[in-house]
Design an enzyme around this catalytic site. Structure first.
Site, PDB file in Angstrom:
ATOM      1  N   GLY A 183      50.264  23.218  19.257  1.00  0.00           N
ATOM      2  CA  GLY A 183      48.872  23.395  18.858  1.00  0.00           C
ATOM      3  C   GLY A 183      47.989  23.353  20.105  1.00  0.00           C
ATOM      4  O   GLY A 183      47.949  24.296  20.862  1.00  0.00           O
TER       5      GLY A 183
ATOM      6  N   SER B  61      55.294  24.332  23.883  1.00  0.00           N
ATOM      7  CA  SER B  61      53.944  24.873  23.877  1.00  0.00           C
ATOM      8  C   SER B  61      52.961  23.755  24.241  1.00  0.00           C
ATOM      9  O   SER B  61      53.133  23.118  25.282  1.00  0.00           O
ATOM     10  CB  SER B  61      53.658  25.503  22.514  1.00  0.00           C
ATOM     11  N   TRP B  62      51.946  23.475  23.418  1.00  0.00           N
ATOM     12  CA  TRP B  62      51.088  22.324  23.699  1.00  0.00           C
ATOM     13  C   TRP B  62      51.916  21.044  23.793  1.00  0.00           C
ATOM     14  O   TRP B  62      51.582  20.144  24.573  1.00  0.00           O
ATOM     15  CB  TRP B  62      50.010  22.174  22.629  1.00  0.00           C
TER      16      TRP B  62
ATOM     17  N   ASP C  53      57.498  35.723  25.955  1.00  0.00           N
ATOM     18  CA  ASP C  53      56.505  34.814  25.394  1.00  0.00           C
ATOM     19  C   ASP C  53      55.134  35.256  25.909  1.00  0.00           C
ATOM     20  O   ASP C  53      54.867  35.187  27.110  1.00  0.00           O
ATOM     21  CB  ASP C  53      56.828  33.386  25.855  1.00  0.00           C
TER      22      ASP C  53
ATOM     23  N   HIS D  11      57.746  33.303  21.922  1.00  0.00           N
ATOM     24  CA  HIS D  11      57.223  31.944  22.086  1.00  0.00           C
ATOM     25  C   HIS D  11      57.878  30.916  21.162  1.00  0.00           C
ATOM     26  O   HIS D  11      57.949  29.741  21.494  1.00  0.00           O
ATOM     27  CB  HIS D  11      55.709  31.964  21.832  1.00  0.00           C
TER      28      HIS D  11
END
Length: 313
Positions: free
Chosen positions: A40, A107-108, A264, A292
């Site tokens: 996120g 990711s985050w 990605d 991703h």
């Protein structure tokens, strides 16, 4: 990935007067502890996130970050910064009487894992990172302003639709105004469009199930508002902070595996490569046929191989 399992404990942890976090534990109660840090920010955890770990060997801890998933209050931006989340991870570690644990994030989640490890290197046994994101201005510009738009023009057209043409020179800032509008419909329309853009670009082959997720108002609002809040504030960090040599020196001794999709576009491979260059001791795998998502076959296989490899530590 390992078969789906159910948690043997779900609980709440009050971390401030405002925020209460939801967390769960599954797998081996006496196993080596690992914390899964979701993406996120604002994404929340999913039952399938347990499946990156061997349940016979790992004590698997999942936590919904502030404002996300089942944590309350939902979509709250107050007292919600990178450094608040790092304090929360430490509070949960102490609550569970864990001395050191493995840290897994994509990711985050990779951003938060790096920031946490650099803040508390003595508490981290290993790092497994996927889809590297360090929240530099150049990374945000590629995905939200000029870059991914060249590869997904039809999805980009839907993404920019809520924003007046005169305001499109800074999409993150323009969305910030709409995502914080007092008008419910303005806010939700922006949230759905912001979320759909990411869901439409996350896999090498677009996944209709992910697109459908963006139509769920509660999920979209938390995901979009919290992401945008972090991005408009540059992650509450200096630009390039996580890649600075003095920060990497703090974690250079920690075993680390990086898994990165070649295609990605949400978190392009250039960032994973930059991390590898400043941290040559880390192992970098670039998956030749992945985007991703952690769910793409080549990516998930390498992530499980990494957690299997660290299970004995």
């Amino acid at each position: 990935m390992y078969p789906l399992i159910e948690p043997h404990l779900t609980d709440k942890l009050k971390v401030s007067d405002l925020h209460t976090l939801h967390y769960e534990i599954s797998g081996n109660k006496e196993g080596t502890p690992v914390i899964f840090l979701h993406g996120g920010p604002g994404g929340g955890c999913d039952a399938r996130d347990r499946s990156f770990f061997d349940p016979a060997k790992y004590k698997i801890v999942l936590m919904d970050q502030r404002g996300s998933g089942k944590s309350t209050p939902m979509a709250s931006l107050e007292e919600n910064t990178t450094w608040d989340l790092i304090k929360d991870i430490e509070k949960l570690r102490e609550q569970l009487s864990i001395e050191k644990w493995h840290v897994f994030g994509g990711s985050w989640g990779s951003t938060l894992a790096l920031a946490y490890a650099q803040s508390h290197p003595d508490r981290v046994k290993s790092l497994v990172l996927r889809g590297i994101f360090t929240l530099r201005k150049s990374e945000l510009r590629f995905f939200y302003q000029d870059g991914a738009s060249h590869l997904f023009p039809e999805a980009w057209e839907e993404y920019v639709a809520p924003i007046p043409e005169a305001e499109r020179n800074d999409m993150v800032l323009a969305y910030h105004a709409q995502l914080n509008s007092a008008d419910d419909e303005t806010r939700l329309r922006a949230a759905r469009a912001w979320t759909k853009w990411e869901m439409a670009t996350s896999k090498l082959y677009v996944d209709p199930a992910q697109i459908a997720q963006s139509e769920k108002d509660d999920f979209a609002e938390a995901f979009a508002r919290i992401e945008n809040h972090y991005f408009v504030n540059d992650g509450f960090m200096r630009d390039g902070q996580l890649l600075a040599e003095q920060e990497i020196d703090k974690i250079r001794h920690i075993p680390c595996v990086i898994v990165q999709g070649r295609y990605d576009v949400v978190c392009p491979a250039t960032t994973a490569y930059a991390l590898k260059k400043v941290w040559p001791e880390a192992t970098l795998h670039i998956v030749p046929d992945a985007g991703h998502s952690s769910r793409e076959a080549g990516t998930s296989k390498l992530l499980v191989q990494a957690t299997d490899g660290f299970a004995h530590l």
